[in-house]
Scaffold this active site. Structure first.
Site, short mmCIF file in Angstrom:
data_model
loop_
_atom_site.label_atom_id
_atom_site.label_comp_id
_atom_site.label_asym_id
_atom_site.label_seq_id
_atom_site.Cartn_x
_atom_site.Cartn_y
_atom_site.Cartn_z
N ARG A 114 -41.82 -25.54 17.75
CA ARG A 114 -41.48 -26.96 17.94
C ARG A 114 -42.77 -27.79 17.97
O ARG A 114 -43.86 -27.26 18.17
CB ARG A 114 -40.71 -27.14 19.25
N LEU A 123 -28.45 -12.72 44.19
CA LEU A 123 -28.30 -13.01 42.75
C LEU A 123 -29.55 -12.54 42.03
O LEU A 123 -30.67 -12.88 42.43
CB LEU A 123 -28.11 -14.52 42.52
N SER A 167 -38.76 -17.15 21.40
CA SER A 167 -40.03 -16.95 20.69
C SER A 167 -40.17 -17.97 19.55
O SER A 167 -41.27 -18.35 19.18
CB SER A 167 -40.16 -15.51 20.19
N ASP A 173 -27.94 -24.74 25.53
CA ASP A 173 -28.24 -25.49 24.29
C ASP A 173 -27.72 -26.91 24.39
O ASP A 173 -26.68 -27.17 24.99
CB ASP A 173 -27.58 -24.76 23.11
N HIS A 200 -34.49 -32.00 28.68
CA HIS A 200 -34.91 -30.74 29.30
C HIS A 200 -34.92 -30.87 30.82
O HIS A 200 -34.54 -29.94 31.53
CB HIS A 200 -36.28 -30.32 28.77
N LEU A 217 -25.84 -16.24 18.35
CA LEU A 217 -26.60 -15.64 19.44
C LEU A 217 -28.09 -15.99 19.39
O LEU A 217 -28.81 -15.82 20.38
CB LEU A 217 -26.43 -14.11 19.45
N TRP A 234 -41.85 -21.81 20.11
CA TRP A 234 -43.27 -22.13 19.95
C TRP A 234 -43.51 -22.97 18.69
O TRP A 234 -44.54 -23.61 18.55
CB TRP A 234 -44.12 -20.86 19.88
N ARG A 253 -36.92 -36.24 24.27
CA ARG A 253 -36.32 -34.91 24.45
C ARG A 253 -36.60 -34.31 25.83
O ARG A 253 -35.77 -33.62 26.40
CB ARG A 253 -36.81 -33.97 23.34
C1 FPP Z 1 -32.10 -25.98 24.14
O1 FPP Z 1 -31.87 -27.34 23.88
C2 FPP Z 1 -32.88 -25.81 25.35
C3 FPP Z 1 -34.19 -25.39 25.40
C4 FPP Z 1 -34.97 -25.05 24.22
C5 FPP Z 1 -34.92 -25.28 26.66
C6 FPP Z 1 -34.12 -24.88 27.86
C7 FPP Z 1 -34.82 -25.36 29.04
C8 FPP Z 1 -34.24 -25.86 30.13
C9 FPP Z 1 -32.79 -25.91 30.36
C10 FPP Z 1 -35.13 -26.40 31.18
C11 FPP Z 1 -35.09 -25.66 32.48
C12 FPP Z 1 -35.58 -24.31 32.45
C13 FPP Z 1 -36.77 -23.87 32.93
C14 FPP Z 1 -36.88 -22.49 33.43
C15 FPP Z 1 -37.97 -24.69 33.00
P1 FPP Z 1 -32.40 -27.95 22.52
O2 FPP Z 1 -33.70 -28.65 22.81
O3 FPP Z 1 -32.49 -26.90 21.46
O4 FPP Z 1 -31.27 -28.99 22.21
P2 FPP Z 1 -30.75 -29.48 20.79
O5 FPP Z 1 -30.22 -28.27 20.07
O6 FPP Z 1 -29.69 -30.47 21.14
O7 FPP Z 1 -31.93 -30.12 20.10
#
Ligand code: FPP
Length: 260
Positions: A89, A149, A84, A38, A55, A213, A87, A51
């Protein structure tokens, strides 16, 4: 921007296998670590970046984490890559995230395979484009014989939906005479979950300071130790992984029983 900071292959030469804990001794290295990654959005916002930049940096943190897990002797790693609820966003961000997933599957799986990583995916994969669904199947098939792993990626995953789907399949099995309701116990129910064959997480780690969680592995988390770290996921590195493992090693796990 390239995803790779350094080749994952570098890990193979320096892997340190943790000794198995002595019988009766507390297990200091968790067998299974699950991570709620997160803080990507906040990391990007703090830098006035889109954003997707957060990522992308998060994907680099994931590479570091896989390396750290291998080095630490953790056998199972599960990551919450797309819930889930994600989607819902904005369409542009969903497109960016699925694009990143597509890129990851096309460009990272070969290296994971060479490094002994077995990939599994849990969640509702039918919501992804057909080419991604095909790549998910191929990644699972191509890494199926790896044992170093076990990396499970939760995609379009929600724990309540998983439990509900399991309950529906139990009901169908009962209706069809394949299951006697009187024999249904926890172990049998687990055979109907998407995590069948995967041990429960010992440690669930969440970054970004949030302490919940968020519909992740609710059944499997029953006795997991929870560690919340005040670091945004893109900044996560081997030192944070080590910190979480050290925190875990200090916990006394009782599984509901009284201390001896
Ligand atoms: C939460 O941060 C993260 C996500 C919703 C996406 C997690 C994805 C990755 C770490 C990219 C790599 C993974 C793969 C398999 C492609 P957030 O956007 O909710 O952050 P915020 O709470 O600060 O807005």
């Amino acid at each position: 921007m390239p995803l790779r900071s350094q080749p994952l292959a570098a890990v193979s030469a320096t892997v340190e296998v943790q000794p198995a804990p002595e019988a009766g001794a507390p297990a200091s290295v968790p067998t299974h670590v699950a991570i709620i990654m997160d803080g990507n959005g906040r990391w990007a916002a703090a830098r006035r970046l889109p954003r997707i930049a957060g990522h992308r940096e998060g994907a680099r943190a994931l590479r570091r984490t896989i390396e750290a897990a291998i080095r630490s002797g953790v056998a199972w790693l599960t990551i919450y890559a797309f819930s889930s609820e994600n989607w819902r966003r904005p369409a542009a961000e969903v497109l960016d995230l699925t694009g990143l997933l597509r890129h990851y599957l096309r460009h990272e799986v070969a290296e994971l395979r060479q490094n002994g990583v077995r990939l599994r995916f849990i969640g509702d994969r039918t919501r992804f484009d057909p080419d991604i669904q095909r790549d998910l199947v191929a990644a699972e098939r191509e890494t199926a014989s790896n044992t170093r792993l076990n990396l499970t990626v939760a995609l379009s995953y929600g724990a309540r939906a998983e439990i509900l789907a399991a309950a529906r399949r139990v009901a169908e099995a009962t209706r069809d005479g394949r299951l006697d309701p009187a024999t249904l116990d926890e172990a049998t129910f687990e055979d109907f979950l998407s995590t069948v064959g995967i041990p429960d997480p010992d440690l669930i780690l969440r970054t970004s300071g949030e302490q919940r969680l968020s519909n992740f592995l609710l059944w499997q988390a029953a006795y997991a130790e929870l560690v919340f770290l005040d670091v945004l996921w893109p900044d996560f590195g081997e030192e944070h992984f080590a910190q979480a493992l050290a925190d875990y090693a200090r916990r006394e796990r009782r599984f509901g029983a009284r201390p001896a």
